[in-house]
Design a protein around this motif. Sequence first.
Motif, PDB file in Angstrom:
ATOM      1  N   LYS A   1      12.839 -52.547  -6.294  1.00  0.00           N
ATOM      2  CA  LYS A   1      13.637 -51.755  -5.345  1.00  0.00           C
ATOM      3  C   LYS A   1      15.032 -52.335  -5.206  1.00  0.00           C
ATOM      4  O   LYS A   1      15.235 -53.546  -5.333  1.00  0.00           O
ATOM      5  CB  LYS A   1      12.981 -51.796  -3.965  1.00  0.00           C
ATOM      6  CG  LYS A   1      11.662 -51.062  -3.884  1.00  0.00           C
ATOM      7  CD  LYS A   1      11.376 -50.721  -2.404  1.00  0.00           C
ATOM      8  CE  LYS A   1      10.007 -50.093  -2.237  1.00  0.00           C
ATOM      9  NZ  LYS A   1       8.907 -51.059  -2.367  1.00  0.00           N
ATOM     10  N   ALA A   2      15.970 -51.466  -4.870  1.00  0.00           N
ATOM     11  CA  ALA A   2      17.330 -51.941  -4.592  1.00  0.00           C
ATOM     12  C   ALA A   2      17.270 -52.841  -3.357  1.00  0.00           C
ATOM     13  O   ALA A   2      16.482 -52.611  -2.441  1.00  0.00           O
ATOM     14  CB  ALA A   2      18.244 -50.756  -4.344  1.00  0.00           C
ATOM     15  N   SER A   3      18.106 -53.858  -3.360  1.00  0.00           N
ATOM     16  CA  SER A   3      18.080 -54.819  -2.252  1.00  0.00           C
ATOM     17  C   SER A   3      18.800 -54.273  -1.025  1.00  0.00           C
ATOM     18  O   SER A   3      19.749 -53.510  -1.133  1.00  0.00           O
ATOM     19  CB  SER A   3      18.775 -56.096  -2.712  1.00  0.00           C
ATOM     20  OG  SER A   3      19.033 -56.921  -1.621  1.00  0.00           O
ATOM     21  N   HIS A   4      18.316 -54.709   0.156  1.00  0.00           N
ATOM     22  CA  HIS A   4      19.028 -54.368   1.388  1.00  0.00           C
ATOM     23  C   HIS A   4      19.830 -55.552   1.897  1.00  0.00           C
ATOM     24  O   HIS A   4      20.440 -55.488   2.948  1.00  0.00           O
ATOM     25  CB  HIS A   4      18.031 -53.923   2.470  1.00  0.00           C
ATOM     26  CG  HIS A   4      17.339 -52.651   2.111  1.00  0.00           C
ATOM     27  ND1 HIS A   4      18.004 -51.439   2.056  1.00  0.00           N
ATOM     28  CD2 HIS A   4      16.054 -52.403   1.741  1.00  0.00           C
ATOM     29  CE1 HIS A   4      17.149 -50.498   1.681  1.00  0.00           C
ATOM     30  NE2 HIS A   4      15.971 -51.056   1.475  1.00  0.00           N
ATOM     31  N   SER A   5      19.787 -56.660   1.153  1.00  0.00           N
ATOM     32  CA  SER A   5      20.432 -57.884   1.648  1.00  0.00           C
ATOM     33  C   SER A   5      21.760 -58.149   0.960  1.00  0.00           C
ATOM     34  O   SER A   5      22.261 -59.279   0.991  1.00  0.00           O
ATOM     35  CB  SER A   5      19.521 -59.091   1.413  1.00  0.00           C
ATOM     36  OG  SER A   5      18.183 -58.751   1.637  1.00  0.00           O
ATOM     37  N   GLY A   6      22.301 -57.123   0.328  1.00  0.00           N
ATOM     38  CA  GLY A   6      23.520 -57.310  -0.456  1.00  0.00           C
ATOM     39  C   GLY A   6      24.674 -57.898   0.336  1.00  0.00           C
ATOM     40  O   GLY A   6      25.399 -58.764  -0.175  1.00  0.00           O
ATOM     41  N   HIS A   7      24.840 -57.443   1.582  1.00  0.00           N
ATOM     42  CA  HIS A   7      26.012 -57.913   2.332  1.00  0.00           C
ATOM     43  C   HIS A   7      25.890 -59.380   2.717  1.00  0.00           C
ATOM     44  O   HIS A   7      26.868 -60.125   2.642  1.00  0.00           O
ATOM     45  CB  HIS A   7      26.292 -57.007   3.526  1.00  0.00           C
ATOM     46  CG  HIS A   7      26.825 -55.678   3.059  1.00  0.00           C
ATOM     47  ND1 HIS A   7      28.106 -55.536   2.559  1.00  0.00           N
ATOM     48  CD2 HIS A   7      26.238 -54.467   2.936  1.00  0.00           C
ATOM     49  CE1 HIS A   7      28.290 -54.282   2.164  1.00  0.00           C
ATOM     50  NE2 HIS A   7      27.161 -53.606   2.380  1.00  0.00           N
TER      51      HIS A   7
END
Length: 369
Positions: free
Chosen positions: A312-318
């Motif tokens: 899955k695409a990450s949600h922690s990118g920032h």
Amino acid sequence: MDALPARSLHDLGFSELVEVLTEDGVIAHHAKSLWRALHREGEISLSTRGFLPPLQRWVENHVGAGKPFFLDVPEMVDEIRSTDGLTRKFLLKLDDGQVIETVLMGYDGRQTVCVSTQAGCAMGCVFCATGQMGFVRHLRPGEIIAQVLHARRILHQISPNKRLRNLVMMGMGEPLHNFDSVMHALDIISDVRGIGIGPSKIAISTVGVVPGIERMTSENSPYRLAVSLHGSTEDERAALVPASKRWPLDMLISACRDYGQKTGRRIFFEWTLIEGKNDSPATAARLASLLEGIDAHINLIPLNPTGGYHGKASHSGHAFQKILRAAGFPCTFRQRRGIDVAAGCGMLKAEKTQGRDRHSERSARMDEE
Ligand code: SAH
Ligand code: SF4
């Protein structure tokens, strides 16, 4: 004696073109007109071009079906536009029926073409659609150049005032696995008498083929280098990028360090962020120390979905970005344009060759627009 196989005029560098013409008694001066027609004007047929008689005669006798030379003019079998109209993906069919993908991107006021360097790819990155299809073959220089000419022709039709100024080798394939053809194509593409895209506007993206990076260093290659890293330890990386077993992370980083020191050029590191695989704060901190001392720009790419991978695409990118920035690295997110046309990174799979009916998909998209 069998005739020699026909050659593409687009495969020839300028000096080779001079040689070919002079061997046939056409003076070197005419090579300029032919080069201009091929690479500046992007002619798709030379028979009605109206060259001076010696060159026109040579063309009539030497170029075309059953003759020693041909032009690389791939057939566009499909064109898919993003809903915002800024990205167009072309499916181009090569002479042997292979279908490759080329993308024209027009955001930020810049016109960029993304080209393929191979049909398929041998590197097998688990999250990449091209990797999932395996290696088919290398592209010839003419087949790489022809993608740029095609994109430029389309751009000219839709926006006659805009110029194609940027090129990225981020389509299908691993450019440094096809080193000689890629460099030869780029010499031709950057020639100011022809297409004239400046070397500093050209980026080669590699999964980390160390011998290729070493050659770029020793040859002081003028193009920009982007390295797809994706992992901060050998295990983390090898789980995503099988090529890491052949060219381990420490070997890759030292080749990058050497490239930076010897060429004085910045390196762009690409990082596809995948939830739970390579997006933790600890990974970001390790990445920062791995790259310490390298003039590096880190490009974060949210994972795009592909059929053969369920990450899955990450949600922690920032948070990831913040750590790298705090360590002093420029760190940006790659724009997610073109996702709706499967033209995002790693989605460049020639579905046409796999028998999927793209036309129904395409008409559905047209309806949405
Ligand atoms: N073979 C070269 C260039 C083509 S891939 C390379 O690997 O660098 C271009 C970029 O797209 C690479 O950074 C690659 O890691 C990234 N990419 C591939 N599949 C992706 C996906 N499903 N989602 C996001 N990025 C992807
Ligand atoms: Fe090949 Fe690049 Fe895809 Fe890896 S990410 S499989 S190297 S095209």
